[in-house]
Enzyme design. Structure first.
Site, PDB file in Angstrom:
ATOM      1  CD  GLU A  26      -2.578   1.099   2.659  1.00 55.19           C
ATOM      2  OE1 GLU A  26      -2.727   0.184   3.297  1.00 55.19           O
ATOM      3  OE2 GLU A  26      -3.775   2.071   2.441  1.00 55.19           O
ATOM      4  CG  ASN A  71      -7.960   2.402   5.307  1.00 50.85           C
ATOM      5  OD1 ASN A  71      -8.573   1.652   5.038  1.00 50.85           O
ATOM      6  ND2 ASN A  71      -7.620   2.496   6.319  1.00 50.85           N
ATOM      7  CG  ASN A 171      -9.523  -1.263   1.436  1.00 53.02           C
ATOM      8  OD1 ASN A 171      -8.872  -2.478   1.564  1.00 53.02           O
ATOM      9  ND2 ASN A 171      -9.155  -0.377   2.306  1.00 53.02           N
ATOM     10  CD  GLU A 172     -10.341  -2.489   5.842  1.00 59.87           C
ATOM     11  OE1 GLU A 172     -10.332  -1.373   6.442  1.00 59.87           O
ATOM     12  OE2 GLU A 172      -9.643  -3.531   6.273  1.00 59.87           O
ATOM     13  CE1 TYR A 243      -3.264  -6.321   8.743  1.00 56.74           C
ATOM     14  CE2 TYR A 243      -5.710  -5.270   8.769  1.00 56.74           C
ATOM     15  CZ  TYR A 243      -4.511  -5.333   8.090  1.00 56.74           C
ATOM     16  OH  TYR A 243      -4.043  -5.077   7.105  1.00 56.74           O
ATOM     17  CD  GLU A 291      -6.011  -4.652   4.241  1.00 60.40           C
ATOM     18  OE1 GLU A 291      -5.875  -4.496   5.291  1.00 60.40           O
ATOM     19  OE2 GLU A 291      -6.454  -3.825   3.294  1.00 60.40           O
ATOM     20  CD  GLN A 345       0.276  -2.290   3.894  1.00 57.60           C
ATOM     21  OE1 GLN A 345       1.317  -1.942   3.272  1.00 57.60           O
ATOM     22  NE2 GLN A 345      -0.748  -1.823   4.523  1.00 57.60           N
TER      23      GLN A 345
HETATM   24  O1  AHR Z   1      -2.915  -2.640   6.098  1.00 57.70           O
HETATM   25  C1  AHR Z   1      -3.446  -1.362   6.786  1.00 57.70           C
HETATM   26  C2  AHR Z   1      -4.805  -0.991   6.826  1.00 57.70           C
HETATM   27  O2  AHR Z   1      -5.636  -2.094   7.380  1.00 57.70           O
HETATM   28  C3  AHR Z   1      -5.562  -0.996   5.349  1.00 57.70           C
HETATM   29  O3  AHR Z   1      -5.239   0.115   4.699  1.00 57.70           O
HETATM   30  C4  AHR Z   1      -6.958  -0.962   5.504  1.00 57.70           C
HETATM   31  O4  AHR Z   1      -7.412  -1.897   4.446  1.00 57.70           O
HETATM   32  C5  AHR Z   1      -6.928  -1.768   6.815  1.00 57.70           C
HETATM   33  O5  AHR Z   1      -7.982  -1.334   7.728  1.00 57.70           O
END
Ligand code: AHR
Length: 497
Positions: A26, A71, A171-172, A243, A291, A345
């Site tokens: 990103e 994002n 995205n999201e 995450y 992700e 990432q």
């Molecule tokens: O990977 C960091 C961020 O986490 C990304 O930009 C977003 O898609 C997620 O919330």
């Protein structure tokens, strides 16, 4: 402690898609600038691409690289990043309050992918832009010369189309933090319109629709369901993000994370079957877990309007690496559902690789990924595990081992096992009902006594895999002594009984 893993070469969940070992790059922090693109570094080539980073990423064998966000993409204009560098504008990046100089754009990314042995997985902006801009990007990337945007690509020095196959529809978009966030009903229409226009230009492309940003969202699975019901005909994959965190500093609890990862995949599997049933459809939709990682220690997300600020530079320790291995185990076990997954990432930002101007550091979570990406081939065998349990705090009694298995066409078997116990080694007896293990090809383990041990610039080899002895047991099986707090990758050759 004793555990038995029983397998049968006929009991499997289908072929494992190599794209579960993909990555995510990103425009955030020092991921692009100072990460992959660093013209000031003695380690960069004439394009400004860090050659040490490329060499380290090649060993992760990532088939796809998701780009440019995240994002970031939801307020990004891809046109800012093409053409002569000196004419490209510097813009404020809404997502990370940073300065985006646009020195690195779509053309640089595609060229970088070639060097890194990966392929672009391109995300479009469905927050503040729409179908028209997305279709122009497909024209720029995938069409032969002869139309306006394709000719622009040729003028920028790239005669041949890029052939980008996989496209993320935003995205999201379920998240209020996202530029242009909208309810599912509105997102579904945006996604459907964009996909139809894009596919009209290149019928071979595939689409990933935004799903939920996580299980914590109040619209979890509802957002996904509404989107799928509306855009079913154009969607090939739905995106899931997760995450993992250990804020409570409870290693036993944290190491049971694999159960939650399984649960998310199974939630989606149920949703896909439900919508498919309602539609009376033959078509299948799959999961793109695009992700995933551990992320909770580095929370600096505000760039204070600077270029390449130090954001989200997470340090990874042994327990984090053991959780990362469990993500990959879950993807392999659910090979029939998960077709794409991206480690989020790849460099500097929540990443297995950290850079400074003249060097690079490999973090603990690099190693399970590298071993599994190298050794995963063929079909996913169903692991029948008879195994002791341990108490994982609020998560209750949990299997000590987390295992996945694959069998390649040439008869190479790979077993990947995490031992979650902090105190006990586990003797893992591997038995295949209809085959004999004839030899051990390799066995490597990542382990240590301290779950918080991490590599650092001062001690770069604190957490690294080492060889493990695995024995054949005389009746066609094998025995591996898995140390406490470990991830082990074993490869053996087999033949039919
Ligand atoms: O990977 C960091 C961020 O986490 C990304 O930009 C977003 O898609 C997620 O919330």
């Amino acid at each position: 402690m004793q555990a038995k893993l029983t397998l049968d070469t006929q009991y499997h969940n289908g072929d494992i898609d190599p794209r579960i070992f993909s990555g995510f790059l990103e425009h955030i922090g020092r991921a692009v600038y100072e990460g992959v693109y660093d013209p000031g570094s003695p380690l960069s080539d004439e394009n400004g691409f860090r050659q040490d980073v490329i060499a380290a990423l090649r060993k992760l064998r990532m088939p796809l690289m998701r780009y440019p966000g995240g994002n970031f993409v939801s307020n990004y204009n891809w046109l800012d990043g093409i053409g002569k560098r000196e004419s490209r504008p510097t813009r404020p990046d809404f997502a990370w309050r940073s300065l985006e100089t646009n020195e690195f754009g779509v053309d640089e990314f595609v060229e970088w992918c070639k060097q890194a042995d990966t392929s672009p997985m391109m995300a479009i902006n469905l927050g503040t832009k729409g179908a028209t801009e997305a279709a122009a990007l497909v024209e720029y990337c995938n069409m032969p010369a002869g139309t306006y945007w394709a000719d622009q690509r040729v003028r920028n020095g790239h005669k041949e189309p890029y052939g980008v196959k996989v496209w993320c529809l935003g995205n999201e978009m379920d998240g209020p933090w996202q530029a242009g966030h909208v309810p599912a009903e509105e997102y579904a229409m945006r996604a459907d319109q964009a996909a139809k226009l894009m596919k009209g230009l290149d019928n071979s492309i595939e689409f990933v629709a935004c799903g939920s940003s996580g299980r914590f969202m109040s619209t979890y699975l509802t957002y996904d369901r509404i989107t799928l019901e509306y855009a079913w005909d154009v969607v090939n994959y739905v995106s899931a993000h997760r995450y993992s965190e250990n804020h409570r500093n409870d290693t036993a609890w944290f190491l049971a994370e694999g159960m939650e990862i399984d649960r998310v995949i199974e939630d989606y599997s149920g949703l896909f079957d439900y919508v498919r049933g309602m539609k009376r459809a033959n078509k299948r939709v799959y999961l793109s877990f695009d992700e995933w990682n551990v992320w909770y220690k580095a929370d600096q997300a505000d760039g204070n309007w600077t270029k390449a600020p130090h954001l989200l530079e997470e340090t990874y320790n042994l327990e984090d690496a053991l959780v990362c291995a469990q993500y990959l185990n879950a993807f392999i076990r659910h090979a029939d559902v998960v077709k794409i997954a991206c480690l989020a990432q790849v460099v500097n930002v929540i990443a297995p690789i950290l850079t400074k101007r003249d060097g690079l550091l490999i973090q603990s979570n690099y190693y399970p990924f590298a071993l599994m990406a190298e050794h995963t081939k063929g079909r996913s065998l169903r692991p029948i595990l008879d195994c002791p349990t341990y108490h994982a705090g609020e998560r209750g009694e949990t299997m000590m081992l987390d295992v996945s298995v694959c069998l390649a066409e040439d008869g190479t078997l790979a077993v990947f096992a995490v031992n979650r116990s902090q105190t006990d080694s586990v003797d893992l007896h591997i038995h295949i009902n209809d085959a004999l293990i004839t030899g051990v090809i390799s066995a490597d383990t990542l382990t240590g006594s301290d779950p918080k041990a991490a590599n650092s610039w001062e001690k770069p080899h604190a957490v690294e895999p080492m060889p493990l002895k695995v024995e054949l047991n005389g009746d066609g099986g094998a025995l591996a002594k898995l140390p406490p707090l470990s991830f082990t990758a074993i490869r053996g050759s087999i033949r039919k009984r």
